[in-house]
Design a protein around this motif. Structure first.
Motif, PDB file in Angstrom:
ATOM      1  N   ASP A  32       0.856  -1.268  -0.080  1.00 36.62           N
ATOM      2  CA  ASP A  32       0.079  -0.053  -0.170  1.00 36.62           C
ATOM      3  C   ASP A  32       0.916   1.260   0.130  1.00 36.62           C
ATOM      4  O   ASP A  32       0.734   2.252   0.641  1.00 36.62           O
ATOM      5  N   GLY A  33       1.855   1.455  -0.921  1.00 35.33           N
ATOM      6  CA  GLY A  33       2.870   2.413  -0.839  1.00 35.33           C
ATOM      7  C   GLY A  33       3.670   2.989   0.302  1.00 35.33           C
ATOM      8  O   GLY A  33       4.349   3.765   0.310  1.00 35.33           O
ATOM      9  N   GLN A  34       3.758   1.741   1.372  1.00 33.49           N
ATOM     10  CA  GLN A  34       4.570   1.791   2.406  1.00 33.49           C
ATOM     11  C   GLN A  34       5.805   0.882   2.115  1.00 33.49           C
ATOM     12  O   GLN A  34       5.558  -0.251   1.579  1.00 33.49           O
ATOM     13  N   ILE A  35       6.962   1.157   2.746  1.00 34.72           N
ATOM     14  CA  ILE A  35       8.230   0.076   2.384  1.00 34.72           C
ATOM     15  C   ILE A  35       8.504  -0.192   3.800  1.00 34.72           C
ATOM     16  O   ILE A  35       8.504   0.604   4.984  1.00 34.72           O
ATOM     17  N   SER A 126      -6.714  -9.366   3.788  1.00 38.17           N
ATOM     18  CA  SER A 126      -7.783  -9.925   4.370  1.00 38.17           C
ATOM     19  C   SER A 126      -8.498  -9.153   5.490  1.00 38.17           C
ATOM     20  O   SER A 126      -9.596  -8.886   5.554  1.00 38.17           O
ATOM     21  N   VAL A 127      -7.654  -8.594   6.329  1.00 37.40           N
ATOM     22  CA  VAL A 127      -8.342  -7.581   7.383  1.00 37.40           C
ATOM     23  C   VAL A 127      -8.789  -6.297   6.633  1.00 37.40           C
ATOM     24  O   VAL A 127      -9.896  -5.777   6.965  1.00 37.40           O
ATOM     25  N   LYS A 128      -7.767  -5.862   5.785  1.00 33.36           N
ATOM     26  CA  LYS A 128      -8.252  -4.707   5.143  1.00 33.36           C
ATOM     27  C   LYS A 128      -9.588  -4.701   4.441  1.00 33.36           C
ATOM     28  O   LYS A 128     -10.583  -3.863   4.387  1.00 33.36           O
ATOM     29  N   TRP A 133     -14.564   0.581   7.015  1.00 33.09           N
ATOM     30  CA  TRP A 133     -14.132   2.042   6.587  1.00 33.09           C
ATOM     31  C   TRP A 133     -12.823   1.864   5.859  1.00 33.09           C
ATOM     32  O   TRP A 133     -12.166   0.880   5.958  1.00 33.09           O
ATOM     33  N   ASN A 134     -12.445   2.962   4.955  1.00 38.02           N
ATOM     34  CA  ASN A 134     -11.260   3.098   4.268  1.00 38.02           C
ATOM     35  C   ASN A 134      -9.878   3.280   5.197  1.00 38.02           C
ATOM     36  O   ASN A 134     -10.227   4.375   6.157  1.00 38.02           O
ATOM     37  N   LEU A 135      -8.904   2.972   5.101  1.00 37.99           N
ATOM     38  CA  LEU A 135      -7.721   3.283   6.106  1.00 37.99           C
ATOM     39  C   LEU A 135      -7.292   4.624   5.490  1.00 37.99           C
ATOM     40  O   LEU A 135      -7.199   4.878   4.247  1.00 37.99           O
ATOM     41  N   PRO A 136      -6.801   5.371   6.263  1.00 41.81           N
ATOM     42  CA  PRO A 136      -6.360   6.794   5.725  1.00 41.81           C
ATOM     43  C   PRO A 136      -4.864   6.531   5.065  1.00 41.81           C
ATOM     44  O   PRO A 136      -4.335   5.602   5.547  1.00 41.81           O
ATOM     45  N   GLN A 137      -4.676   7.388   4.205  1.00 43.41           N
ATOM     46  CA  GLN A 137      -3.445   7.213   3.597  1.00 43.41           C
ATOM     47  C   GLN A 137      -2.320   7.954   4.230  1.00 43.41           C
ATOM     48  O   GLN A 137      -2.371   9.033   4.917  1.00 43.41           O
TER      49      GLN A 137
END
Length: 138
Positions: A32-35, A126-128, A133-137
């Motif tokens: 998700d764009g994180q490393i 699976s959790v997401k 709700w959507n997780l914040p970026q």
């Protein structure tokens, strides 16, 4: 009133880990764009992870240093770190005294950490997907 004597817990010496030397396998995980730097320890069977802002040599070195210090704080002795031959790792082969950084060859797979990364990603997805709700970026 009489004071009750405190008793010590009985520790079974058979379950204590005799082998303190650890072989680590490290790889970078993108999700998700994180490393993240994900590291597995053998024979301890411990997985460590920490977020990193980029895959630069400096950031990988700082993250690995933090993970090595966590192990050392618990009296474990990291001896070797198996990594893929990414550009960021190549300058770190002699950066940690007493720890060998082993760069794999082209096309080599780090099976243990790759399997762990797959499990982490599966669990995350699976959790997401079940969240209402959507997780914040970040």
């Amino acid at each position: 009133m009489t004071k009750k004597k405190a008793s010590r817990a009985v520790i079974d010496q058979n379950i204590l880990m005799e082998e303190k030397r650890q072989a680590l396998t490290a790889d970078v995980m993108h999700i998700d764009g994180q490393i993240f730097l994900v590291t597995t320890c053998e024979p301890l069977q411990l997985t460590l992870q920490c977020p990193i802002p980029s895959e630069s040599q400096n950031q990988l070195g700082l993250a690995l240093q933090g993970q090595l210090s966590i192990l050392r704080s618990r009296n474990f002795i990291p001896t070797i770190v198996y990594v893929d031959p990414a550009k960021g790792w190549q300058g770190l082969t002699t950066a940690f005294p007493g720890v060998t950084i082993d760069l794999g060859g082209a096309g080599d797979h780090l099976a243990k950490v790759d399997a762990k990364i797959r499990r982490i990603k599966e669990l995350y997805r699976s959790v997401k997907s079940t969240l209402a709700w959507n997780l914040p970026q970040v």
